[in-house]
Write an enzyme that holds these catalytic residues in place. Structure first.
Site, short mmCIF file in Angstrom:
data_model
loop_
_atom_site.label_atom_id
_atom_site.label_comp_id
_atom_site.label_asym_id
_atom_site.label_seq_id
_atom_site.Cartn_x
_atom_site.Cartn_y
_atom_site.Cartn_z
N TYR A 296 -3.52 -1.14 9.40
CA TYR A 296 -3.84 -1.60 8.26
C TYR A 296 -2.40 -1.42 7.19
O TYR A 296 -1.20 -1.92 7.22
CB TYR A 296 -5.12 -1.22 7.01
CG TYR A 296 -3.97 -1.75 5.54
CD1 TYR A 296 -4.85 -2.87 4.83
CD2 TYR A 296 -4.21 -0.63 5.05
CE1 TYR A 296 -4.69 -2.99 3.76
CE2 TYR A 296 -4.09 -0.87 3.01
CZ TYR A 296 -4.03 -1.78 2.73
OH TYR A 296 -4.17 -2.39 1.72
N SER B 79 0.33 -1.26 0.03
CA SER B 79 -0.36 -0.06 0.19
C SER B 79 1.19 0.99 -0.34
O SER B 79 2.06 1.29 0.58
CB SER B 79 -1.21 0.43 0.77
OG SER B 79 -1.82 1.43 1.74
N LYS C 25 1.28 -3.32 6.09
CA LYS C 25 1.46 -3.37 5.11
C LYS C 25 3.15 -2.68 4.80
O LYS C 25 3.89 -3.20 4.31
CB LYS C 25 1.44 -2.47 4.41
CG LYS C 25 -0.12 -2.82 4.47
CD LYS C 25 -0.33 -4.37 2.92
CE LYS C 25 -1.59 -5.10 2.62
NZ LYS C 25 -2.02 -5.94 1.68
#
Length: 278
Positions: free
Chosen positions: A194, A152, A198
């Protein structure tokens, strides 16, 4: 079992970015044996029906199949790899796309903080690592093996620093500090768990690049851009209003990695325009 078609496994391939990766490869003039990894076989079958209606004539006589795989389950991973070994004999490209974001579930009280944080790491990092480990013998049988980890743009540690924001309008949005005081007001789109996973996935990619350097397997972390995929339950229309690109853009980017456009950037976290800062 032997085939001239490149054999590609895409986890989470029945929906979102995974579906768009499969679709871009299916429409390519090159021939692929495309394996849709999905937790539910019926969802994979539905994805194939949809693909065949949207791309009635595959560009390179590619084929589609489904394998059941839940990357949070070692048993499921082992069974999937054994199935692919039996049906295809090798893997040319493993695209670790399956992932999850539990930040909004934590924010909304659906799961506890520890549960949500651990679940995110289990899916996004641990499960990906386990699958990759089991799949390496099949990748080693390829003459042009490629290993990809879908990361990401929010994972860049360097871009959390204000001096590195430049003219990228999304960076202040996700990196600016809230007002003093506690508790902090919940952000509309929380990303703490999140983006942490990542960033960990990026290091996992570097480890695999190190481990496989002498085996000739090319490794990347692919940062596909801000896409309107509906991850974490955020509506695609909301994401589009925030500037998200259509998911096919990410699918076509990953296709280009599979087809060699970014070979000179193996071992890096890559964006379509340039490598992503660490």
């Amino acid at each position: 079992m032997s085939t001239d078609k490149k054999i590609v496994l895409v986890t989470g391939g029945n929906t979102g970015l995974g579906y768009e990766i499969i679709k871009a490869l299916y429409a390519s003039p090159h021939a692929y044996a495309l394996i849709i990894g999905t937790r539910t076989v019926s969802n994979g079958d539905a994805a194939i029906t949809k693909l065949q209606s949207e791309v009635p004539t595959p560009g390179g006589a590619s084929t589609l199949s489904v394998v059941q795989i839940d990357i949070a389950s070692d048993q499921s991973i082992e069974a999937a790899v054994a199935s692919i070994a039996s049906s295809h004999g090798r893997i040319d490209s493993l695209i670790n796309n399956a992932g999850a974001n539990f930040d909004t579930d934590v924010r909304d009280g659906k799961v506890g903080l520890r549960e949500g944080f651990n679940a995110s790491w289990d899916v996004n990092v641990s499960g990906t690592h386990v699958l990759t480990t089991h799949a390496i013998p099949l990748l080693l049988k390829s003459t042009d093996a490629r290993l990809m980890f879908l990361t990401s743009g929010t994972s860049s540690i360097a871009e959390t620093m204000p001096e590195n924001w430049g003219n990228m309008y999304m960076l202040p949005r996700i990196n600016a500090s809230p007002p003093a005081g506690w508790p902090k007001p919940p952000p509309m789109h929380p990303l703490t768990t999140y983006r942490s996973t990542k960033a960990g996935l990026n290091m996992l990619m570097r480890e695999w690049a190190r481990i496989l350097k002498e085996d000739g397997i090319k490794v990347w972390a692919v940062s596909p851009g801000f896409l309107a995929t509906g991850l974490a339950g955020t509506g695609v229309d909301v994401l589009r209003k925030m500037g998200a690109l259509e998911p096919h853009v990410g699918g076509e980017f990953v296709r280009d990695v599979v087809e060699g456009k970014y070979d000179s950037q193996a071992g890096l976290v890559i964006r379509a325009e340039q490598p992503q800062p660490w």
